[in-house]
Design an enzyme around this catalytic site. Structure first.
Site, PDB file in Angstrom:
ATOM      1  N   TYR A   1      -5.936   0.709   8.799  1.00 27.06           N
ATOM      2  CA  TYR A   1      -7.018   1.109   7.905  1.00 27.06           C
ATOM      3  C   TYR A   1      -8.367   0.812   8.565  1.00 27.06           C
ATOM      4  O   TYR A   1      -9.118  -0.053   8.114  1.00 27.06           O
ATOM      5  CB  TYR A   1      -6.892   0.396   6.553  1.00 27.06           C
ATOM      6  CG  TYR A   1      -5.739   0.929   5.731  1.00 27.06           C
ATOM      7  CD1 TYR A   1      -5.861   2.119   5.011  1.00 27.06           C
ATOM      8  CD2 TYR A   1      -4.514   0.269   5.699  1.00 27.06           C
ATOM      9  CE1 TYR A   1      -4.804   2.627   4.277  1.00 27.06           C
ATOM     10  CE2 TYR A   1      -3.450   0.773   4.966  1.00 27.06           C
ATOM     11  CZ  TYR A   1      -3.600   1.952   4.258  1.00 27.06           C
ATOM     12  OH  TYR A   1      -2.551   2.461   3.535  1.00 27.06           O
TER      13      TYR A   1
ATOM     14  N   ASP B   1       0.801  -1.229   0.000  1.00 31.19           N
ATOM     15  CA  ASP B   1       0.000   0.000   0.000  1.00 31.19           C
ATOM     16  C   ASP B   1       0.828   1.271   0.000  1.00 31.19           C
ATOM     17  O   ASP B   1       0.439   2.277  -0.580  1.00 31.19           O
ATOM     18  CB  ASP B   1      -0.946   0.017   1.204  1.00 31.19           C
ATOM     19  CG  ASP B   1      -0.206   0.234   2.515  1.00 31.19           C
ATOM     20  OD1 ASP B   1       0.747  -0.527   2.795  1.00 31.19           O
ATOM     21  OD2 ASP B   1      -0.571   1.161   3.264  1.00 31.19           O
TER      22      ASP B   1
ATOM     23  N   GLU C   1       5.591   9.897   3.390  1.00 28.59           N
ATOM     24  CA  GLU C   1       5.168   8.577   2.912  1.00 28.59           C
ATOM     25  C   GLU C   1       4.172   8.754   1.775  1.00 28.59           C
ATOM     26  O   GLU C   1       3.329   9.648   1.795  1.00 28.59           O
ATOM     27  CB  GLU C   1       4.542   7.758   4.032  1.00 28.59           C
ATOM     28  CG  GLU C   1       4.291   6.307   3.625  1.00 28.59           C
ATOM     29  CD  GLU C   1       3.958   5.393   4.795  1.00 28.59           C
ATOM     30  OE1 GLU C   1       4.176   4.179   4.675  1.00 28.59           O
ATOM     31  OE2 GLU C   1       3.491   5.899   5.834  1.00 28.59           O
TER      32      GLU C   1
ATOM     33  N   ASP D   1       5.570   0.368   3.433  1.00 31.72           N
ATOM     34  CA  ASP D   1       5.825  -0.865   4.177  1.00 31.72           C
ATOM     35  C   ASP D   1       5.602  -2.063   3.262  1.00 31.72           C
ATOM     36  O   ASP D   1       5.452  -1.915   2.055  1.00 31.72           O
ATOM     37  CB  ASP D   1       4.941  -0.931   5.427  1.00 31.72           C
ATOM     38  CG  ASP D   1       3.469  -0.696   5.108  1.00 31.72           C
ATOM     39  OD1 ASP D   1       3.049  -1.024   3.977  1.00 31.72           O
ATOM     40  OD2 ASP D   1       2.736  -0.185   5.967  1.00 31.72           O
TER      41      ASP D   1
END
Length: 518
Positions: free
Chosen positions: A238, A86, A484, A89
């Site tokens: 999430y 995603d 990120e 990571d």
């Protein structure tokens, strides 16, 4: 006393007066920078190759990545190799991955011709298919969908390239006893949208995707429940704040678009009130909160005879859709989306750019709809033209590409100044191609994470989290809220870049400063 002079007044033709006024306006407005949207489109699609999990194909263009996650699902006896990581990571989270594919597919559905004209159609379809191939694998039974591979807490304990992963690759699923209607609904939407993309080029694959989409919608609707209650490890990363009702409406409308079966439209109409479709007035659209997207799609359905009995509800959907559009344009009386001093839409401090890209996409889609249907947007009595909306979209995109107080392109790899220390494991460590020496779990933190040097690998096309509410940005690997990048940040940009590239080719040069930015 001086005699008063009588001067004759010459009246200019109205057209000349208008042109003179416009010249005066443009003279006091700052000239916007010129950006290459075609280049931005190409780079945004390249980003998805950096996020691939599984066995990489022979035509992989991003060569600093190699195969990874080749045993995913093995422990559970299922093949879950493939899909996307995603963000920075090495976890494969199902919900944001599905939303990414939905947005990529929507961009191709709306702007496929422009993407093709830019020479990127094949790459766009590849990006979509990398996700949908994985969803087919993950949907192992009509009422079983594998939701996640890997676990955030243990993954975040390590700083390793995906090629070196030593963390748990345990897989988690939803089923009849462990429901997850958000995930089932979003994956159904992704596969329905993708089925429309592949209908012409690969009809068999399109039919297969649609079959899975219909099964997943039925599963999600019949066995209702929040996915993060069933997959607890997802909650810290999430969580489903909006619940599953928006995803079920979202999936129903995508299935209606893909099949034209009235049963799906009737679902979106019948459940419009109880599921919040016509009651929630939103100011954001994201992987979690789909209401604005639902409202936009419903409001664009033609008000024709076959929809006659549904017109009242469709108009209510439209009212909420236009609330979102007007809020983004800063033209609502009460609730507007905040902006930074530099004019960027600002929703929250963590990864704010995701809300900018999704808003820009929905505004682009709706402006096209207004233009095609020869309508104007009514924001509390003020009429807004499609070109004004396009201009505002362009202001947001140009901010992303470098027209901002930091003179920073937040699309990595685009322009002369972009984030060089992106919070991303693979990009921040030496390429596996260059050095196959194993990097241990904490060794990556010791050797690579804290380095002040730029990342050795450029994460081309990644849209990072972006600046704070004052337009400030710190390019630090540890500053994950800003540095990120996520797949669902970039996905909406594909369609927008294609649209703007097409407008540029057609000579559209509207000045983004003409739209209110206060």
């Amino acid at each position: 006393m001086e005699k008063k002079k009588h001067c004759r007044v010459f009246k200019l033709p109205k057209l000349v007066q208008l042109c003179t006024a416009l010249i005066s306006i443009f003279a006091i407005l700052p000239l916007s920078q010129s950006f290459n949207y075609g280049e931005a489109l190409s780079k945004s699609l390249l980003y998805f190759e950096s996020q691939r999990s599984g066995r990489l194909p022979h035509n992989q263009r991003l060569t600093w990545r190699q195969h990874s996650g080749l045993t995913d699902g093995l422990e559970q006896g299922v093949d879950l190799v493939g899909g996307y990581y995603d963000a920075g990571d090495n976890v494969k989270f199902g919900l944001p991955m599905a939303f990414t594919v939905t947005m990529l597919s929507w961009g191709v559905i709306e702007y496929g011709d422009q993407i093709a004209a830019a020479g990127e159609y094949y790459h766009a379809l590849e990006a979509i298919k990398w996700g949908t191939d994985y969803f087919i694998k993950a949907h192992t039974h009509p009422n079983v969908l594998w939701a996640q591979v890997g676990e955030g807490d243990t993954d975040h304990y390590c700083w390793q390239r995906p090629e070196d992963m030593t963390t748990s690759r345990r897989a988690y699923k939803i089923d009849e006893n462990h429901p997850g209607s958000e995930l089932a609904g979003e994956t159904a939407a992704a596969m329905a949208a993708a089925s429309m993309v592949f209908r012409r080029t690969n009809p068999h694959y399109s039919h297969l995707l649609l079959h899975h989409a219909q099964q997943l919608f039925e599963f999600g609707d019949k066995f209702r429940g929040k996915y993060d209650s069933s997959v607890g490890v997802a909650k810290g990363y999430y969580p489903s704040q909006s619940g599953y009702k928006d995803e079920l409406l979202w999936a129903a409308l995508w299935l209606y678009k893909a099949t034209h079966k009235v049963v799906y439209l009737k679902y979106a109409i019948d459940m419009a009130h109880s599921f919040g479709g016509i009651t929630w007035a939103m100011a954001e659209f994201s992987w979690d909160v789909k209401y604005a997207g639902v409202q936009i799609i419903a409001s664009m359905l033609p008000m024709e005879e076959k929809h006659k009995e549904h017109i009242k509800t469709l108009l209510q959907y439209r009212s909420k859709a236009e609330h979102y559009i007007c809020a983004s344009l800063n033209k609502n009386n009460l609730t507007n989306v905040h902006r930074t001093p530099g004019g960027l839409l600002y929703v929250r401090q963590w990864n704010n750019m995701q809300y900018v890209s999704t808003a820009a996409f929905l505004l682009t889609i709706y402006a096209d709809h207004l233009q095609t249907s020869n309508q104007r947007l009514n924001c509390n009595g003020e009429l807004v033209t499609p070109n004004e909306i396009f201009s505002f979209v362009r202001s947001q995109v140009d901010y992303i590409l470098g027209s901002n107080p930091m003179a920073m392109s937040y699309l990595v790899g685009y322009g002369p100044n972009y984030p060089e220390r992106v919070h991303h494991r693979g990009a921040s460590e030496e390429s596996y191609r260059e050095s196959k020496g194993f990097i241990g779990c904490t060794q990556g933190y010791d050797k690579w994470y804290g380095r002040q040097d730029p990342n050795p690998n450029v994460l081309v096309g990644a849209l990072v989290g972006g600046p704070d509410s004052k337009d400030r940005f710190r390019d630090r690997r540890s500053n994950y809220r800003q540095t990120e990048a996520c797949t669902y940040n970039t996905a909406p940009l594909v369609g927008i870049f294609a649209k703007l590239h097409g407008l540029e080719r057609e000579g559209f040069t509207a000045n983004p400063s003409l739209v209110s930015s206060s």
